[in-house]
Scaffold this active site. Structure first.
Site, PDB file in Angstrom:
ATOM      1  N   GLY A   3      10.834   7.211  -3.264  1.00  0.00           N
ATOM      2  CA  GLY A   3      11.138   7.390  -2.253  1.00  0.00           C
ATOM      3  C   GLY A   3      12.139   8.294  -1.441  1.00  0.00           C
ATOM      4  N   GLY A   4      13.207   8.231  -1.449  1.00  0.00           N
ATOM      5  CA  GLY A   4      13.918   9.856  -0.354  1.00  0.00           C
ATOM      6  C   GLY A   4      13.907  10.549  -2.694  1.00  0.00           C
ATOM      7  CB  SER A  24      18.363   3.014  -4.145  1.00  0.00           C
ATOM      8  OG  SER A  24      17.801   2.622  -2.855  1.00  0.00           O
ATOM      9  CG  ASN A  60       6.150   5.794  -0.230  1.00  0.00           C
ATOM     10  OD1 ASN A  60       5.655   6.944   0.816  1.00  0.00           O
ATOM     11  ND2 ASN A  60       6.898   5.042   0.421  1.00  0.00           N
ATOM     12  CD1 TRP A  61       6.630  12.640  -1.122  1.00  0.00           C
ATOM     13  CD2 TRP A  61       5.441  14.578  -0.645  1.00  0.00           C
ATOM     14  NE1 TRP A  61       7.096  14.180  -2.390  1.00  0.00           N
ATOM     15  CE2 TRP A  61       6.513  14.777  -1.745  1.00  0.00           C
ATOM     16  CE3 TRP A  61       5.079  15.568   0.450  1.00  0.00           C
ATOM     17  CZ2 TRP A  61       5.512  16.038  -2.108  1.00  0.00           C
ATOM     18  CZ3 TRP A  61       4.708  16.516  -0.269  1.00  0.00           C
ATOM     19  CH2 TRP A  61       5.162  17.110  -1.439  1.00  0.00           C
ATOM     20  CE  LYS A  62      10.234   5.776   2.211  1.00  0.00           C
ATOM     21  NZ  LYS A  62      10.918   4.547   1.716  1.00  0.00           N
ATOM     22  N   GLY A 105      15.779   2.456   0.190  1.00  0.00           N
ATOM     23  CA  GLY A 105      16.551   4.065   0.882  1.00  0.00           C
ATOM     24  C   GLY A 105      18.318   3.287   1.084  1.00  0.00           C
ATOM     25  CD  GLU A 157       9.044   0.131  -2.930  1.00  0.00           C
ATOM     26  OE1 GLU A 157       9.411   1.163  -3.318  1.00  0.00           O
ATOM     27  OE2 GLU A 157       8.031  -0.051  -1.971  1.00  0.00           O
ATOM     28  CD  GLU A 160      10.065   2.284   4.305  1.00  0.00           C
ATOM     29  OE1 GLU A 160       8.973   3.126   4.931  1.00  0.00           O
ATOM     30  OE2 GLU A 160      10.976   2.514   3.667  1.00  0.00           O
ATOM     31  CG  HIS A 166       5.732   0.689   1.494  1.00  0.00           C
ATOM     32  ND1 HIS A 166       7.322   0.558   2.480  1.00  0.00           N
ATOM     33  CD2 HIS A 166       6.519   1.247   0.633  1.00  0.00           C
ATOM     34  CE1 HIS A 166       8.323   1.418   1.974  1.00  0.00           C
ATOM     35  NE2 HIS A 166       8.177   1.806   0.888  1.00  0.00           N
TER      36      HIS A 166
HETATM   37  C1  PEP Z   1       9.976   3.121  -0.644  1.00  0.00           C
HETATM   38  O1  PEP Z   1      10.445   3.133  -0.048  1.00  0.00           O
HETATM   39  O2  PEP Z   1       8.904   2.835  -1.556  1.00  0.00           O
HETATM   40  C2  PEP Z   1      11.359   3.826  -1.735  1.00  0.00           C
HETATM   41  C3  PEP Z   1      10.713   2.685  -3.257  1.00  0.00           C
HETATM   42  O3  PEP Z   1      11.806   3.912  -1.345  1.00  0.00           O
HETATM   43  P1  PEP Z   1      13.715   5.252  -2.101  1.00  0.00           P
HETATM   44  O4  PEP Z   1      13.500   4.598  -3.352  1.00  0.00           O
HETATM   45  O5  PEP Z   1      14.273   5.511  -1.033  1.00  0.00           O
HETATM   46  O6  PEP Z   1      14.340   3.690  -1.987  1.00  0.00           O
END
Ligand code: PEP
Length: 252
Positions: A230-231, A209, A10-12, A170, A164, A95, A93
């Site tokens: 994500g990251g 994470s 997920n590149w957000k 994050g 999640e 966010e 999601h």
């Molecule tokens: C996400 O936002 O879906 C996610 C899992 O982010 P991260 O891996 O950066 O915690």
């Protein structure tokens, strides 16, 4: 039940066309890692170009509007993201739930719009830290699932669930593999109640994470069918580290 792990990046709100090099590198490497199903959800602006650069992996959107079209300035319909090259979309999601006040009912409508447009969906759920600390994690996730999952046994094969925990996104913090397994087993029961036998086939991803260093441990937890990342999906090098961990974890 499919045993091919599903690893979704997920590149957000990250990425201009310069990021296409990462997508290309991920796609090339995925050719040698066919034991794993790989996907990227770039921002809307890169869906079309990423689809053209990456021919093997799946490309998806991070959201869609529930309406087919109309006076919704700045929004994008499911048919539009499909037309741009998306085969799936993430919905719900945390966010979006937090930053845009998205309710379970709205997430469900988005999921139906995506499926009606011919895509599959990744429905995200997860508790906050306060909810976990007060022992409410399972009930919160149950309520989110019951409110957000698209209805009807016939859509179950279009659904993936991503668990999640909000406090793990994050932050570099993760639940223990035992805690993840407990929640995923709980989610499985809710899915079987919602979809009958078809609920036992729905993939449940863990997200929060996930990194190359912890991927093997987190992916080995019971009922974990892959990861939403994500990251660590923003560079081919770290995303491929996770994909390789998943390839080694492949369960017979
Ligand atoms: C996400 O936002 O879906 C996610 C899992 O982010 P991260 O891996 O950066 O915690």
């Amino acid at each position: 039940m499919t045993t091919r792990p599903y690893i979704v990046g997920n590149w957000k709100m990250h990425g201009t066309r310069a990021m296409l090099a990462e997508a290309r590198a991920i796609d090339r490497a995925a050719e040698r890692l066919l034991k794993v199903e790989v996907a990227i959800a770039p921002p809307f602006t890169l869906i079309h170009a990423t689809r053209k650069e990456a021919t093997l992996i799946a490309i998806g959107a991070q959201d869609c509007h529930p309406a087919d079209g109309g006076a919704h300035t700045g929004d994008i319909s499911a048919a539009m993201v499909k037309d741009a090259g998306a085969g799936f979309t993430i919905v719900g999601h945390s966010e979006r739930r937090a930053n845009h006040g998205e309710s379970n009912e709205l997430v469900k409508r988005k999921a139906h719009a995506a499926i009606d447009a011919g895509m599959s969906v990744i429905v995200c759920v997860g508790e906050t830290e306060a909810e976990r600390d007060s022992g409410k994690a399972a009930s919160v996730v149950t309520r989110q699932l019951n409110g957000s999952l698209p209805d009807g046994d016939e859509v179950a094969d279009k659904v993936t669930v991503a668990y999640e925990p909000v406090w793990a996104i994050g932050t570099g913090r993760t639940p223990t593999p035992d805690d993840i397994a407990d929640m995923h087993r709980h989610i499985r029961k809710v899915l079987e109640k919602a979809y009958g036998d078809a609920g036992s086939e729905v993939r449940i991803l863990y997200g929060g994470s996930v990194k190359p260093e912890n991927a093997a441990e987190l992916l080995s937890a019971d009922e974990v069918g892959g990861a939403l990342v994500g990251g660590a999906s923003l560079s081919a090098e770290s995303f491929l580290g996770i994909i390789m961990a998943a390839a080694e974890d492949e369960r017979e």
